[in-house]
Design an enzyme around this catalytic site. Structure first.
Site, PDB file in Angstrom:
ATOM      1  N   SER A  81      34.018  31.106  64.022  1.00  0.00           N
ATOM      2  CA  SER A  81      33.636  32.469  63.685  1.00  0.00           C
ATOM      3  C   SER A  81      32.667  32.496  62.504  1.00  0.00           C
ATOM      4  O   SER A  81      31.643  33.186  62.524  1.00  0.00           O
ATOM      5  CB  SER A  81      34.890  33.272  63.351  1.00  0.00           C
ATOM      6  OG  SER A  81      34.565  34.600  63.054  1.00  0.00           O
ATOM      7  N   ASN A  98      28.616  42.744  62.870  1.00  0.00           N
ATOM      8  CA  ASN A  98      29.902  42.684  62.161  1.00  0.00           C
ATOM      9  C   ASN A  98      30.040  43.941  61.313  1.00  0.00           C
ATOM     10  O   ASN A  98      29.187  44.209  60.466  1.00  0.00           O
ATOM     11  CB  ASN A  98      29.984  41.427  61.292  1.00  0.00           C
ATOM     12  CG  ASN A  98      31.359  41.280  60.641  1.00  0.00           C
ATOM     13  OD1 ASN A  98      31.725  42.080  59.779  1.00  0.00           O
ATOM     14  ND2 ASN A  98      32.111  40.285  61.051  1.00  0.00           N
ATOM     15  N   SER A 106      34.605  40.312  65.272  1.00  0.00           N
ATOM     16  CA  SER A 106      35.709  40.396  64.320  1.00  0.00           C
ATOM     17  C   SER A 106      35.900  38.994  63.770  1.00  0.00           C
ATOM     18  O   SER A 106      36.104  38.045  64.544  1.00  0.00           O
ATOM     19  CB  SER A 106      36.977  40.873  65.030  1.00  0.00           C
ATOM     20  OG  SER A 106      37.955  41.228  64.071  1.00  0.00           O
ATOM     21  N   GLU A 107      35.817  38.825  62.450  1.00  0.00           N
ATOM     22  CA  GLU A 107      35.722  37.465  61.908  1.00  0.00           C
ATOM     23  C   GLU A 107      37.020  36.657  62.053  1.00  0.00           C
ATOM     24  O   GLU A 107      37.021  35.461  61.818  1.00  0.00           O
ATOM     25  CB  GLU A 107      35.225  37.475  60.454  1.00  0.00           C
ATOM     26  CG  GLU A 107      36.108  38.181  59.451  1.00  0.00           C
ATOM     27  CD  GLU A 107      35.643  39.608  59.196  1.00  0.00           C
ATOM     28  OE1 GLU A 107      35.040  40.211  60.104  1.00  0.00           O
ATOM     29  OE2 GLU A 107      35.888  40.120  58.086  1.00  0.00           O
ATOM     30  N   ASN A 108      38.109  37.314  62.461  1.00  0.00           N
ATOM     31  CA  ASN A 108      39.317  36.543  62.750  1.00  0.00           C
ATOM     32  C   ASN A 108      39.272  35.906  64.139  1.00  0.00           C
ATOM     33  O   ASN A 108      40.242  35.255  64.536  1.00  0.00           O
ATOM     34  CB  ASN A 108      40.571  37.420  62.603  1.00  0.00           C
ATOM     35  CG  ASN A 108      40.524  38.654  63.462  1.00  0.00           C
ATOM     36  OD1 ASN A 108      39.515  39.342  63.525  1.00  0.00           O
ATOM     37  ND2 ASN A 108      41.609  38.945  64.140  1.00  0.00           N
TER      38      ASN A 108
END
Lengths: 231, 218
Positions: B88, B23, B46-48
């Site tokens: 996520s 990340n 991508s944390e979304n």
């Protein structure tokens, strides 16, 4: 089974002042545009909005902020909105900032019947204020409580008449967890199809979590930061 | 000479290993993606809601349903997967991410990090930073050694509101690579041409200088 509504105004019936709403999306990606427009038209006020972000000045939840319809925001990041900043500094708006993963899990837990849970995020920071701290295997955790909402407003790519939902690319984000956590969940979808047309193996949000569904119209799907590379 | 942003990113890229799930935060960390060694497969999260971030799209190929955590248009790689935010952060909280790289305003010699809020300035929120630092197995901070006024950002204690406590493992600055140990910052490498004296002078927190502190190989 009667979940299908003709449009946003019909689907949002029953939303009144001072309710708590969850609104899906990340930035402007995967936001329920038609629902937000209908809330502007309805003029409901005093809303508490649980949403990862607060839109931009003239789009997304920024439209409700501009109209002074929001009393409180529960979010993880709110940086893209000048009107938001103005209202916050003027003391006209309450804001509760929550670590993003904790926010997502609080929604999921609310839908899953888990009243509270422990996470490490925020331990030792100002987020920990007033929260129960507990050690597990030598690591420190905070007790976080589930979130639910009177209505959850979500956006999906495809949906069927049973309320089953499929999202596209990164437009799922908070929509799935929020769909689970709404007492009444309203989904707007780009393609509404009869039950049986979606592949049951590909459903992201099972229809049991969705009480009302309608076909979105005139979606703008605005991009916040267009970023490209050279050919 | 002190490294520029790309130099810091290049040095951090040397920490990548084949098969890593990584990340990258906003700013210098994002540049690390440009220096993934040839032949190495690294999956960027991508944390979304994406594993497998690809390059930015060509003009005309932007997709409003496909953005990164900085809300920029992106593409996805072969073998990518999309998922919801709670999944996520299960990846993040559950320790499934091999390496997290993020920026910071300050780091303490105990590994505390301040990166999200400057009192008196507009509070934008922590986004996913607190979740990431609290759970990542391996956190590298990418930042300049000093602020624009020349004040050290490597401190005995952070002065700004914390993002997390005791979590930073390694720091790559424009001057040095440092490891956070129970005894303080351990100097591992110097930027090319940067002296130990300069690093000592610009590090306010406890600094351990070993007998050998070689130059970075960039």
């Amino acid at each position: 089974m009667k979940k299908v509504f003709p449009d946003a105004m019909a689907a949002l019936a029953g939303i009144t002042d001072n309710l708590t709403l969850m609104v899906g999306g990340f930035g402007l990606c995967g936001i329920p545009e038609n629902c937000i427009s209908a809330l502007v038209q309805m003029g409901v006020k005093g809303l508490t909005c649980i949403s990862n972000n607060a839109g931009v000045d003239n789009f997304g939840l920024g439209l409700l902020l501009r109209n002074r319809q929001i009393k409180k925001m529960i979010s993880s990041y709110v940086g893209e909105n000048a009107e938001f900043e103005r209202q916050l500094l003027a003391g006209e708006l309450e804001v509760d900032l929550i670590p993003q993963g904790t926010l997502a899990e609080r929604c999921r837990a609310g839908g899953a019947g888990i009243p509270a849970f422990y996470v490490p995020a925020g331990y030792g920071t100002e987020v920990a204020g007033g929260k129960e701290v507990r050690e597990f295997d030598g690591k420190m955790y905070l007790l976080e409580h589930a979130l639910t909402a009177d209505f959850a407003l979500v956006k999906a790519w495809k949906g069927d008449t049973h309320g089953n939902l499929i999202y596209r690319h990164t437009a799922n984000n908070f929509n799935h967890a929020m769909a689970m956590a709404g007492k009444i969940t309203i989904a707007e979808v780009e393609h509404l199809v009869p039950a049986g047309e979606l592949n049951p193996n590909e459903i992201h949000t099972p229809g049991i979590f969705v009480q009302r569904i309608f076909q979105s119209v005139n979606l703008e799907k605005r991009i916040e930061f267009v970023t490209t590379r050279q050919a | 000479m002190a490294l520029d942003k790309n130099g810091i990113a290049k040095r951090i890229a040397q920490e990548l290993r084949d098969g890593f799930y990584v990340n990258l935060g906003i700013g210098i960390p994002t540049l690390v993606a440009n220096y993934i060694p040839e032949g190495m497969e690294v999956v960027l999260q991508s944390e979304n809601g994406l594993l497998g971030i690809g390059p930015f799209p060509l003009a005309g190929e932007e997709d409003p349903d496909l953005i990164n955590a900085g809300k920029q248009t992106i593409t996805y790689t072969k073998g990518a997967a999309f998922f919801d935010s709670s999944t996520s952060f299960a990846m993040i909280r559950g320790g499934h991410i091999d390496l997290t790289v993020l920026g910071a305003f300050e780091v303490s010699d105990q590994g505390d990090i301040a990166s999200w809020k400057i009192p008196g300035k507009m509070v934008k929120g922590m986004g996913g930073a607190m979740d990431l630092v609290a759970s990542a197995k391996n956190i590298i901070v990418a930042m300049t050694h000093t602020d624009p006024k020349g004040n050290s950002k490597l401190l005995p204690q952070c002065s700004l509101p914390l993002t997390g406590v005791g979590c930073v493992k390694k720091i790559v600055t424009d001057l040095a690579v440092l490891e956070v140990t129970p005894e303080g910052f351990l100097l591992l490498e110097r930027a090319p041409g940067v002296s130990v004296e300069e690093i000592v002078q610009k590090t306010a927190g406890k600094l351990i200088v070993p007998d050998e502190a070689p130059e970075m190989k960039i």
